[in-house]
Design a protein around this motif. Structure first.
Motif, PDB file in Angstrom:
ATOM      1  N   UNK A 206      36.485  50.230  45.685  1.00 14.75           N
ATOM      2  CA  UNK A 206      36.063  49.615  44.421  1.00 14.75           C
ATOM      3  C   UNK A 206      37.315  49.141  43.678  1.00 14.75           C
ATOM      4  N   UNK A 207      37.724  47.899  43.963  1.00 13.32           N
ATOM      5  CA  UNK A 207      38.957  47.374  43.396  1.00 13.32           C
ATOM      6  C   UNK A 207      38.931  45.851  43.447  1.00 13.32           C
ATOM      7  N   UNK A 208      39.581  45.234  42.477  1.00  9.44           N
ATOM      8  CA  UNK A 208      39.834  43.806  42.547  1.00  9.44           C
ATOM      9  C   UNK A 208      41.254  43.640  43.085  1.00  9.44           C
ATOM     10  N   UNK A 209      41.400  43.210  44.341  1.00 11.37           N
ATOM     11  CA  UNK A 209      42.748  43.123  44.923  1.00 11.37           C
ATOM     12  C   UNK A 209      43.652  42.141  44.200  1.00 11.37           C
ATOM     13  N   UNK A 210      43.077  41.202  43.449  1.00 11.58           N
ATOM     14  CA  UNK A 210      43.887  40.252  42.692  1.00 11.58           C
ATOM     15  C   UNK A 210      44.642  40.918  41.552  1.00 11.58           C
ATOM     16  N   UNK A 211      44.212  42.129  41.183  1.00 12.63           N
ATOM     17  CA  UNK A 211      44.888  42.861  40.113  1.00 12.63           C
ATOM     18  C   UNK A 211      46.084  43.668  40.622  1.00 12.63           C
ATOM     19  N   UNK A 212      46.297  43.668  41.946  1.00 14.73           N
ATOM     20  CA  UNK A 212      47.357  44.479  42.531  1.00 14.73           C
ATOM     21  C   UNK A 212      48.506  43.610  43.023  1.00 14.73           C
ATOM     22  N   UNK A 213      49.712  44.162  42.958  1.00 14.27           N
ATOM     23  CA  UNK A 213      50.857  43.497  43.585  1.00 14.27           C
ATOM     24  C   UNK A 213      50.746  43.684  45.099  1.00 14.27           C
ATOM     25  N   UNK A 214      51.560  42.964  45.835  1.00 14.46           N
ATOM     26  CA  UNK A 214      51.536  43.104  47.297  1.00 14.46           C
ATOM     27  C   UNK A 214      51.855  44.540  47.716  1.00 14.46           C
ATOM     28  N   UNK A 215      52.839  45.160  47.057  1.00 12.72           N
ATOM     29  CA  UNK A 215      53.190  46.544  47.386  1.00 12.72           C
ATOM     30  C   UNK A 215      52.029  47.483  47.099  1.00 12.72           C
ATOM     31  N   UNK A 216      51.386  47.296  45.938  1.00 11.98           N
ATOM     32  CA  UNK A 216      50.264  48.150  45.557  1.00 11.98           C
ATOM     33  C   UNK A 216      49.095  47.990  46.533  1.00 11.98           C
ATOM     34  N   UNK A 217      48.832  46.743  46.935  1.00 14.46           N
ATOM     35  CA  UNK A 217      47.740  46.480  47.870  1.00 14.46           C
ATOM     36  C   UNK A 217      48.013  47.146  49.219  1.00 14.46           C
ATOM     37  N   UNK A 218      49.262  47.057  49.681  1.00 13.55           N
ATOM     38  CA  UNK A 218      49.598  47.688  50.962  1.00 13.55           C
ATOM     39  C   UNK A 218      49.472  49.206  50.871  1.00 13.55           C
ATOM     40  N   UNK A 219      49.941  49.777  49.795  1.00 13.82           N
ATOM     41  CA  UNK A 219      49.871  51.231  49.647  1.00 13.82           C
ATOM     42  C   UNK A 219      48.417  51.711  49.551  1.00 13.82           C
ATOM     43  N   UNK A 220      47.592  50.966  48.824  1.00  9.89           N
ATOM     44  CA  UNK A 220      46.177  51.330  48.719  1.00  9.89           C
ATOM     45  C   UNK A 220      45.510  51.273  50.095  1.00  9.89           C
ATOM     46  N   UNK A 221      45.833  50.242  50.870  1.00 10.28           N
ATOM     47  CA  UNK A 221      45.267  50.078  52.212  1.00 10.28           C
ATOM     48  C   UNK A 221      45.674  51.242  53.114  1.00 10.28           C
ATOM     49  N   UNK A 222      46.926  51.609  53.045  1.00  6.90           N
ATOM     50  CA  UNK A 222      47.414  52.719  53.869  1.00  6.90           C
ATOM     51  C   UNK A 222      46.811  54.053  53.425  1.00  6.90           C
TER      52      UNK A 222
END
Length: 416
Positions: A109-125
């Motif tokens: 439950x997240x809007x990926x557009x609100x995340x930086x690339x680093x944040x998106x990668x960390x959330x995915x991991x």
């Protein structure tokens, strides 16, 4: 659970199919609930040092025919009910296609557009770290879905590899080819939509050349579908996204539009045309209407407005129960979602097979096999619909449930 929730509606649909097939009610009892649903709370340290928590899910509906298979979506509206319903649809798709998979689905439950690339990668991991115990190449195999892509799958593969201490490419599909992905995977869903449309035109004795098409939604699936239909000689006259609708009775320049959307993220501003309201897409004069965006868009309000002879459900669950009833009354031919948009899971299966055998198939071979296998599935569903004089949606569910019922009997889960 609300009586109007997608999952509750699916349960009702499955119960009705089991009754109509006159098979043991035990089949419904097994299919009505997922094998498991995991809900996780994912803490993420943001770039400014603060910590936010995101809710994630993974639903494994069935592993009766093989490991679970289903995408991971990143969207603010992801919820448990939606993920459970989508996992059932995956079970139906893989059964119709005779794939060695069950059904699963997941999301955050997240809007990926609100995340930086680093944040998106960390959330995915983090998502993979917290679900590592329930996923894997012989358990449950993720893939891209809404707002996820090959890059994110690559991050997830890398995390799973670290956790296992060895490379496990078959754990996830939709990867870039350089790390074990299949050729043709990105456009597979759109290609599959086109295959089923061409088969429908054949069965209905409709001429494909010049047939008019309206597409609601112009993301990956909508744009690939448009390009392929254009190549086949059909004419895309209307395209809508959240910002509005483009309409050209003579046909939109699909290739130029796709390039424009790739660069600008929307159809807005294309050739300086003034957009019409998005909901005008439902009243467009066309032969084929393709919902390729959201769920529940063909409703009791929009279904009476459609002027198409064919509705091809490129999106999951685009038609409500009331909308479906109206389409049947109006004798509009519906290619149901669990058949129409199943090209993605079919090529995901090809990718998994290639990973398992350490092989790599050429794109032409992937495309040919997709066309052959999906055409075969379409003909089987169409044959049932004609023999029993039932709609394609009901026929598709009957094909799937029959196959699942047979597997349950052979495993000793139910009596014949």
């Amino acid at each position: 659970m609300s009586q109007n929730s997608p999952y509750q509606q699916l349960q009702n649909q499955l119960e009705q199919v089991v009754e109509e097939l006159e098979i043991t009610p035990s089949v419904f009892q097994i299919l009505k609930e997922p094998k498991h649903v995991v809900r996780i709370s994912i803490p993420l340290q943001r770039d400014d040092g603060t910590v936010e928590t995101y809710t994630g899910y993974r639903s494994l509906h069935s592993d009766l025919l093989g490991p679970g298979k289903g995408g991971i979506r990143f969207h603010p509206n992801v919820n448990e009910d939606e993920v459970m319903a989508l996992s059932v649809w995956m079970t139906m798709k893989t059964a119709i296609l005779k794939l060695p998979f069950g059904g699963a689905k997941g999301g955050i439950q997240v809007d990926p557009n609100d995340l930086s690339k680093r944040e998106l990668q960390e959330l995915s991991r983090q998502y993979i770290r917290m679900l590592e115990h329930v996923i894997g190449p012989q358990k449950d195999i993720p893939a891209p879905d809404v707002n996820t892509n090959g890059r994110i799958m690559g991050w997830m593969l890398d995390e799973f590899t670290r956790l296992r201490g060895r490379n496990v490419p078959g754990f996830i599909t939709g990867k870039p080819p350089v790390i074990g992905g299949s050729e043709g995977r990105v456009e597979a869903t759109g290609r599959g939509v086109v295959v089923t449309i061409l088969r429908a035109l054949e069965k209905m004795d409709m001429e494909k050349k010049g047939a008019k098409v309206a597409i609601q939604g112009f993301g990956n699936v909508g744009s690939v579908t448009a390009k392929r239909l254009n190549e086949e000689g059909l004419k895309v006259v209307a395209v809508a996204d959240v910002n509005g609708m483009l309409y050209d009775e003579e046909g939109i320049d699909v290739l130029e539009l796709c390039e424009y959307v790739e660069e600008n993220g929307s159809i807005e501003g294309f050739q300086n045309q003034e957009l019409k309201p998005s909901d005008g897409i439902f009243e467009t004069d066309c032969d084929i209407f393709i919902p390729a965006a959201l769920e529940n868009v063909i409703t009791s309000e929009t279904a009476p407005k459609l002027k198409a002879s064919i509705v091809a459900e490129a999106a999951n669950g685009p038609t409500t129960g009331d909308g479906d009833h109206i389409l049947k009354e109006r004798d509009i031919f519906v290619i149901p979602d669990i058949l129409c948009n199943s090209g993605g899971v079919m090529v995901s299966a090809f990718e998994w097979m290639q990973n398992d055998s350490h092989d790599h198939w050429e794109k032409d071979f992937v495309v040919q096999r997709l066309d052959k296998d999906l055409s075969e599935a379409f003909r089987e569903v169409y044959k049932i619909s004609q023999e029993k004089n039932i709609a394609m949606r009901k026929a598709a569910y009957q094909v799937a449930v029959n196959r699942l019922s047979d597997a349950m009997y052979e495993r000793g889960w139910v009596e014949g």
